[in-house]
Write a protein that holds these residues in place. Sequence first.
Motif, PDB file in Angstrom:
ATOM      1  N   ALA A 156       0.861  -1.186   0.000  1.00 37.05           N
ATOM      2  CA  ALA A 156       0.000   0.000   0.000  1.00 37.05           C
ATOM      3  C   ALA A 156       0.891   1.227   0.000  1.00 37.05           C
ATOM      4  O   ALA A 156       2.080   1.146   0.328  1.00 37.05           O
ATOM      5  CB  ALA A 156      -0.929   0.005   1.213  1.00 37.05           C
ATOM      6  N   SER A 157       0.323   2.371  -0.350  1.00 43.93           N
ATOM      7  CA  SER A 157       1.134   3.584  -0.433  1.00 43.93           C
ATOM      8  C   SER A 157       0.274   4.824  -0.235  1.00 43.93           C
ATOM      9  O   SER A 157      -0.827   4.920  -0.783  1.00 43.93           O
ATOM     10  CB  SER A 157       1.843   3.664  -1.794  1.00 43.93           C
ATOM     11  OG  SER A 157       2.491   4.909  -1.963  1.00 43.93           O
ATOM     12  N   LEU A 158       0.808   5.772   0.521  1.00 42.33           N
ATOM     13  CA  LEU A 158       0.181   7.086   0.593  1.00 42.33           C
ATOM     14  C   LEU A 158       0.303   7.788  -0.753  1.00 42.33           C
ATOM     15  O   LEU A 158       1.220   7.514  -1.531  1.00 42.33           O
ATOM     16  CB  LEU A 158       0.854   7.943   1.672  1.00 42.33           C
ATOM     17  CG  LEU A 158       0.760   7.474   3.121  1.00 42.33           C
ATOM     18  CD1 LEU A 158       1.512   8.438   4.024  1.00 42.33           C
ATOM     19  CD2 LEU A 158      -0.694   7.360   3.562  1.00 42.33           C
ATOM     20  N   LYS A 159      -0.580   8.737  -1.006  1.00 45.31           N
ATOM     21  CA  LYS A 159      -0.551   9.467  -2.273  1.00 45.31           C
ATOM     22  C   LYS A 159       0.629  10.421  -2.374  1.00 45.31           C
ATOM     23  O   LYS A 159       0.950  10.894  -3.463  1.00 45.31           O
ATOM     24  CB  LYS A 159      -1.870  10.219  -2.471  1.00 45.31           C
ATOM     25  CG  LYS A 159      -3.011   9.295  -2.832  1.00 45.31           C
ATOM     26  CD  LYS A 159      -4.243  10.062  -3.270  1.00 45.31           C
ATOM     27  CE  LYS A 159      -5.325   9.099  -3.771  1.00 45.31           C
ATOM     28  NZ  LYS A 159      -6.557   9.812  -4.167  1.00 45.31           N
ATOM     29  N   THR A 160       1.273  10.723  -1.250  1.00 40.56           N
ATOM     30  CA  THR A 160       2.457  11.579  -1.276  1.00 40.56           C
ATOM     31  C   THR A 160       3.728  10.811  -1.622  1.00 40.56           C
ATOM     32  O   THR A 160       4.795  11.407  -1.723  1.00 40.56           O
ATOM     33  CB  THR A 160       2.642  12.270   0.082  1.00 40.56           C
ATOM     34  OG1 THR A 160       2.699  11.268   1.112  1.00 40.56           O
ATOM     35  CG2 THR A 160       1.505  13.235   0.369  1.00 40.56           C
ATOM     36  N   PRO A 208      -5.703  -0.632   0.427  1.00 38.81           N
ATOM     37  CA  PRO A 208      -5.680   0.769   0.859  1.00 38.81           C
ATOM     38  C   PRO A 208      -5.080   0.878   2.266  1.00 38.81           C
ATOM     39  O   PRO A 208      -4.785  -0.126   2.915  1.00 38.81           O
ATOM     40  CB  PRO A 208      -7.160   1.161   0.865  1.00 38.81           C
ATOM     41  CG  PRO A 208      -7.858  -0.127   1.224  1.00 38.81           C
ATOM     42  CD  PRO A 208      -7.040  -1.230   0.586  1.00 38.81           C
ATOM     43  N   ILE A 209      -4.890   2.104   2.736  1.00 39.14           N
ATOM     44  CA  ILE A 209      -4.461   2.368   4.112  1.00 39.14           C
ATOM     45  C   ILE A 209      -5.610   3.100   4.801  1.00 39.14           C
ATOM     46  O   ILE A 209      -5.951   4.223   4.436  1.00 39.14           O
ATOM     47  CB  ILE A 209      -3.184   3.208   4.175  1.00 39.14           C
ATOM     48  CG1 ILE A 209      -2.065   2.540   3.380  1.00 39.14           C
ATOM     49  CG2 ILE A 209      -2.756   3.413   5.632  1.00 39.14           C
ATOM     50  CD1 ILE A 209      -0.797   3.368   3.277  1.00 39.14           C
ATOM     51  N   THR A 210      -6.192   2.466   5.775  1.00 35.31           N
ATOM     52  CA  THR A 210      -7.372   3.008   6.446  1.00 35.31           C
ATOM     53  C   THR A 210      -7.072   4.357   7.084  1.00 35.31           C
ATOM     54  O   THR A 210      -6.030   4.538   7.715  1.00 35.31           O
ATOM     55  CB  THR A 210      -7.855   2.026   7.531  1.00 35.31           C
ATOM     56  OG1 THR A 210      -8.002   0.730   6.938  1.00 35.31           O
ATOM     57  CG2 THR A 210      -9.177   2.461   8.124  1.00 35.31           C
ATOM     58  N   ASP A 211      -7.989   5.307   6.906  1.00 35.85           N
ATOM     59  CA  ASP A 211      -7.939   6.617   7.566  1.00 35.85           C
ATOM     60  C   ASP A 211      -6.776   7.488   7.119  1.00 35.85           C
ATOM     61  O   ASP A 211      -6.370   8.406   7.845  1.00 35.85           O
ATOM     62  CB  ASP A 211      -7.892   6.463   9.094  1.00 35.85           C
ATOM     63  CG  ASP A 211      -9.147   5.808   9.646  1.00 35.85           C
ATOM     64  OD1 ASP A 211     -10.215   5.997   9.048  1.00 35.85           O
ATOM     65  OD2 ASP A 211      -9.056   5.099  10.663  1.00 35.85           O
ATOM     66  N   HIS A 212      -6.226   7.232   5.949  1.00 35.67           N
ATOM     67  CA  HIS A 212      -5.154   8.078   5.424  1.00 35.67           C
ATOM     68  C   HIS A 212      -5.381   8.299   3.931  1.00 35.67           C
ATOM     69  O   HIS A 212      -6.059   7.510   3.264  1.00 35.67           O
ATOM     70  CB  HIS A 212      -3.786   7.447   5.676  1.00 35.67           C
ATOM     71  CG  HIS A 212      -3.391   7.438   7.116  1.00 35.67           C
ATOM     72  ND1 HIS A 212      -2.833   8.528   7.739  1.00 35.67           N
ATOM     73  CD2 HIS A 212      -3.495   6.476   8.065  1.00 35.67           C
ATOM     74  CE1 HIS A 212      -2.593   8.244   9.013  1.00 35.67           C
ATOM     75  NE2 HIS A 212      -2.989   7.007   9.227  1.00 35.67           N
ATOM     76  N   ASP A 213      -4.813   9.383   3.423  1.00 36.31           N
ATOM     77  CA  ASP A 213      -4.965   9.725   2.013  1.00 36.31           C
ATOM     78  C   ASP A 213      -4.022   8.847   1.196  1.00 36.31           C
ATOM     79  O   ASP A 213      -2.878   9.219   0.928  1.00 36.31           O
ATOM     80  CB  ASP A 213      -4.651  11.213   1.810  1.00 36.31           C
ATOM     81  CG  ASP A 213      -4.983  11.681   0.401  1.00 36.31           C
ATOM     82  OD1 ASP A 213      -5.742  10.968  -0.292  1.00 36.31           O
ATOM     83  OD2 ASP A 213      -4.483  12.744   0.000  1.00 36.31           O
ATOM     84  N   ALA A 214      -4.515   7.681   0.838  1.00 37.18           N
ATOM     85  CA  ALA A 214      -3.690   6.667   0.190  1.00 37.18           C
ATOM     86  C   ALA A 214      -4.264   6.299  -1.172  1.00 37.18           C
ATOM     87  O   ALA A 214      -5.444   6.543  -1.472  1.00 37.18           O
ATOM     88  CB  ALA A 214      -3.624   5.419   1.076  1.00 37.18           C
TER      89      ALA A 214
END
Length: 436
Positions: free
Chosen positions: A348-352, A373-379
């Motif tokens: 998984a990866s954050l969008k940043t 996905p990564i729960t509760d983060h902008d991923a």
Amino acid sequence: MGDSAKSENPQVQAQLDRLAKLSQGEDRLGLERIDALLERLGRPQDRLPPVFHVAGTNGKGSTCAFLRAILEASGKTVHAFTSPHLVRYNERIRVAGSLIADEELAALLTRVLDASDGIEPSFFEVTTAAALLAFAETPADACVLEVGLGGRLDATNVVTSPLVCGIAQLGLDHTKWLGETLADIAGEKAGIAKAGVPLVTQRYAAPAAQQVQQKAEAAGAPWIGRGALWDARVIRDHIRYRDRAGGLKLPMPGLPGAFQADNAALAVAMLRFQDKIKIGKEAIAAGIRSARWPARLHQLAPGPLADLLPRTAEAWVDGGHNPNAARRVSNHIRATFPGDLPLALVFASLKTKEPRAMLRPFKGLAAAVITLPITDHDAFSQAELLELAREMGFNAVAADSLEAAFRLVRSPSRVLVFGSLYLAGQVLSANGEIPD
């Protein structure tokens, strides 16, 4: 969404709710807010034990863990501030050797938030202020501070007179804030340099090294670069370290990964190039062996998540989240793990971040990639990462949760969860492994 936290303690949660309303957790660099906040709190940064200040892209957390372990092995009490937390917010603040208690944490957050009216500090700035208050008000022999983001404009850089500063390995990460090249990033990290304070660093390529040298000279800091005034190398089953005071034969770290020898050596150099705290050779060796840092090539114990895999499978997690970390982890797997089990990469990866660059080192190594996905983060969504992985030639499938990803592994495999410290924290939480 940036940093956030939840607590099972109602008093702590009440203050975290206040913080969530004040700050959405986004990264905001600059020292104006933290300076103003700490001024209202009586400038705790001026009342700390001797400070070891550590920056870097990769390895700074492990370097801090080695520093703490070595200092404690010598009988010293140590405060430590690290980020992010994996499972519990308390992990960020270790007071005189122990994670901060909920009652003390709630009281400190209350004081900081009560003092923040009109300043609007970020999540990290509030956390930093709470840590500095705790450290100023509790006796200890030393204080280890990990930089959050960059260095020059990071909230921890309010400490004006550390005992020694260190910079771990550099890599391309947080380029939106720190610059597009290693030289840019090196300049930002070296912004922690202070007049008369040794700046101990790893070895860097010429453009980055030139930036470090320039920043050190501008600040009046002696630059103690690896390869000149100190060095270390692995010889068979030990680390051979040398500096102006002589050589040391040191054990390999208890932390897995050949690269941990570099982090341990940096910690040793930071300790050896200061003259306020005496550390013996025995304590250095004991600390290198005993240091622990969760979610770094961490093999999961039997638990609710790991038990979803076939009995013949292994489960590992690493919080690496940039291309340099991916290369180090993949190289470790190639060099260390036997070829008896195919590798299933749960990713998984954050969008940043740069998921393509993080996946690339696993080409030819990962037999399967499971995206989530990564729960509760902008991923990135599992579907976005699935498309990318297949485009890169991986045999890939998607899952909507960690549990679903582990259930997809139906044959003997070596499972590695990789791509984010936030994801690593969720793995430890789901498996019941709570850092202490």
